[in-house]
Design a protein around this motif. Sequence first.
Motif, mmCIF file in Angstrom:
data_model
loop_
_atom_site.group_PDB
_atom_site.id
_atom_site.type_symbol
_atom_site.label_atom_id
_atom_site.label_comp_id
_atom_site.label_asym_id
_atom_site.label_seq_id
_atom_site.Cartn_x
_atom_site.Cartn_y
_atom_site.Cartn_z
ATOM 1 N N SER A 16 0.714 -1.270 0.070
ATOM 2 C CA SER A 16 -0.046 -0.135 -0.176
ATOM 3 C C SER A 16 0.860 1.228 0.022
ATOM 4 O O SER A 16 0.423 2.271 -0.081
ATOM 5 C CB SER A 16 -0.856 -0.007 1.019
ATOM 6 O OG SER A 16 -0.157 0.243 2.299
ATOM 7 N N ASP A 48 -9.195 2.058 5.220
ATOM 8 C CA ASP A 48 -9.459 0.713 4.742
ATOM 9 C C ASP A 48 -11.028 0.454 4.461
ATOM 10 O O ASP A 48 -11.824 0.370 5.304
ATOM 11 C CB ASP A 48 -9.000 -0.240 5.566
ATOM 12 C CG ASP A 48 -9.272 -1.676 5.339
ATOM 13 O OD1 ASP A 48 -9.406 -2.152 4.189
ATOM 14 O OD2 ASP A 48 -9.178 -2.570 6.357
ATOM 15 N N LEU A 84 -2.131 -2.794 8.456
ATOM 16 C CA LEU A 84 -1.926 -1.310 8.060
ATOM 17 C C LEU A 84 -1.318 -0.588 9.233
ATOM 18 O O LEU A 84 -0.611 0.286 9.238
ATOM 19 C CB LEU A 84 -3.120 -0.793 7.311
ATOM 20 C CG LEU A 84 -3.383 -1.214 6.059
ATOM 21 C CD1 LEU A 84 -4.941 -0.955 5.582
ATOM 22 C CD2 LEU A 84 -2.498 -0.646 5.008
ATOM 23 N N VAL A 93 -3.580 7.386 2.250
ATOM 24 C CA VAL A 93 -3.546 5.909 1.486
ATOM 25 C C VAL A 93 -5.231 5.637 1.616
ATOM 26 O O VAL A 93 -5.743 5.641 2.776
ATOM 27 C CB VAL A 93 -2.739 5.008 2.133
ATOM 28 C CG1 VAL A 93 -2.783 3.632 1.450
ATOM 29 C CG2 VAL A 93 -1.228 5.215 1.955
ATOM 30 N N ALA A 114 -7.181 1.882 0.804
ATOM 31 C CA ALA A 114 -6.811 0.485 0.450
ATOM 32 C C ALA A 114 -8.403 -0.329 0.652
ATOM 33 O O ALA A 114 -9.035 0.338 1.331
ATOM 34 C CB ALA A 114 -6.063 -0.170 1.753
ATOM 35 N N CYS A 168 -9.473 -4.712 0.520
ATOM 36 C CA CYS A 168 -9.293 -6.096 -0.137
ATOM 37 C C CYS A 168 -10.511 -6.982 -0.024
ATOM 38 O O CYS A 168 -11.339 -6.812 1.006
ATOM 39 C CB CYS A 168 -8.285 -6.606 0.900
ATOM 40 S SG CYS A 168 -7.727 -8.184 0.397
ATOM 41 N N ARG A 201 -1.987 7.371 -2.309
ATOM 42 C CA ARG A 201 -1.725 5.908 -3.025
ATOM 43 C C ARG A 201 -2.952 5.025 -2.827
ATOM 44 O O ARG A 201 -3.521 5.119 -1.510
ATOM 45 C CB ARG A 201 -0.479 5.331 -2.243
ATOM 46 C CG ARG A 201 0.620 5.851 -2.777
ATOM 47 C CD ARG A 201 1.791 5.087 -2.056
ATOM 48 N NE ARG A 201 2.036 3.812 -2.545
ATOM 49 C CZ ARG A 201 2.433 3.296 -3.782
ATOM 50 N NH1 ARG A 201 3.046 4.272 -4.468
ATOM 51 N NH2 ARG A 201 2.455 2.224 -4.149
ATOM 52 N N LEU A 252 -4.503 1.128 -3.001
ATOM 53 C CA LEU A 252 -4.157 -0.244 -3.047
ATOM 54 C C LEU A 252 -5.556 -0.875 -2.758
ATOM 55 O O LEU A 252 -6.395 -0.899 -2.062
ATOM 56 C CB LEU A 252 -3.421 -0.688 -1.727
ATOM 57 C CG LEU A 252 -3.345 -2.126 -1.849
ATOM 58 C CD1 LEU A 252 -1.896 -2.949 -1.629
ATOM 59 C CD2 LEU A 252 -4.024 -2.806 -0.538
ATOM 60 N N THR A 304 -2.197 -1.386 -7.347
ATOM 61 C CA THR A 304 -1.705 -0.006 -6.728
ATOM 62 C C THR A 304 -1.688 1.065 -7.826
ATOM 63 O O THR A 304 -1.517 0.878 -9.038
ATOM 64 C CB THR A 304 -0.297 -0.165 -6.242
ATOM 65 O OG1 THR A 304 0.533 -0.461 -6.874
ATOM 66 C CG2 THR A 304 -0.274 -1.249 -5.162
#
Length: 219
Positions: free
Chosen positions: A49, A59, A71, A121, A123, A125, A152, A154, A211
């Motif tokens: 990430s 997240d 994280l 960031v 993220a 999943c 960023r 992810l 990413t």
Amino acid sequence: MGLGHLLHHNPAPGTAGLTIDHGGSYDVFGAVFFGGRRDRVYRRLAVLSGAGPGDLVLDIGCGTGYLTRRLAAVVGSGTVVGLDPSAAVLDHARRITKEPNCTYTVGVAESLSAQDNSFDVVANCLMLHHLPEDLRATALAEMRRVLRPGGRLLIGEFRPPANPVGRHLVGALTGPAMEHNPIDLLAPMVVDAGFEQVDSADLHPWIRVVTAVKPGAVE
Ligand SMILES: C[S@@+](CC[C@H](N)C(=O)[O-])C[C@H]1O[C@@H](n2cnc3c(N)ncnc32)[C@H](O)[C@@H]1O
């Protein structure tokens, strides 16, 4: 009826996404499904990430907080916010989280309440395939909106087995969203959402990682 029907619940208020309410059963299923490699894969996701000390990280679709906590380990003095529509799964996440720099909040990927440019960031999943296909681009646009310029992204998504028997087995266990996950469309969708430096990699056994960076960082 696949196992997915036991884990998934009807959509929580405010989303057409498929939510997870039974955190304990989900984590048992995850441990088995990853064949003992879940911790290693998720620690790798946290590193990929690009999150670093002091960062503020979101997240999305955090479920039981399995990625959120990993994280948290890489941001040190920073903070990770885990977001999910299911109040029940977040109660479970709070009960099992020891890391003081994790917080959890109810919300939906397709309409985030966070302000523009507020996270270093973002993220997620195994979340995007829980959304109806027509909401996925909206969710990516929201991720871009709440990231700061240069921030960023992810994404870890389920990569169905290439062989039809394996894929069918996944479908029987979890349902059609995973069996037919259009994983090769993920990176192009991220490009279409306006991200740059878009990279893909595969983590075994099941994860495609994409990413990317939100353009516009001040040099
Ligand atoms: C398969 S779980 C993944 C949980 C966690 N990220 C992990 O990797 O273990 C998918 C999560 O997405 C959540 N979800 C469903 N609809 C959503 C939405 N509209 N916005 C954000 N999350 C959503 C579900 O409640 C569930 O916790």
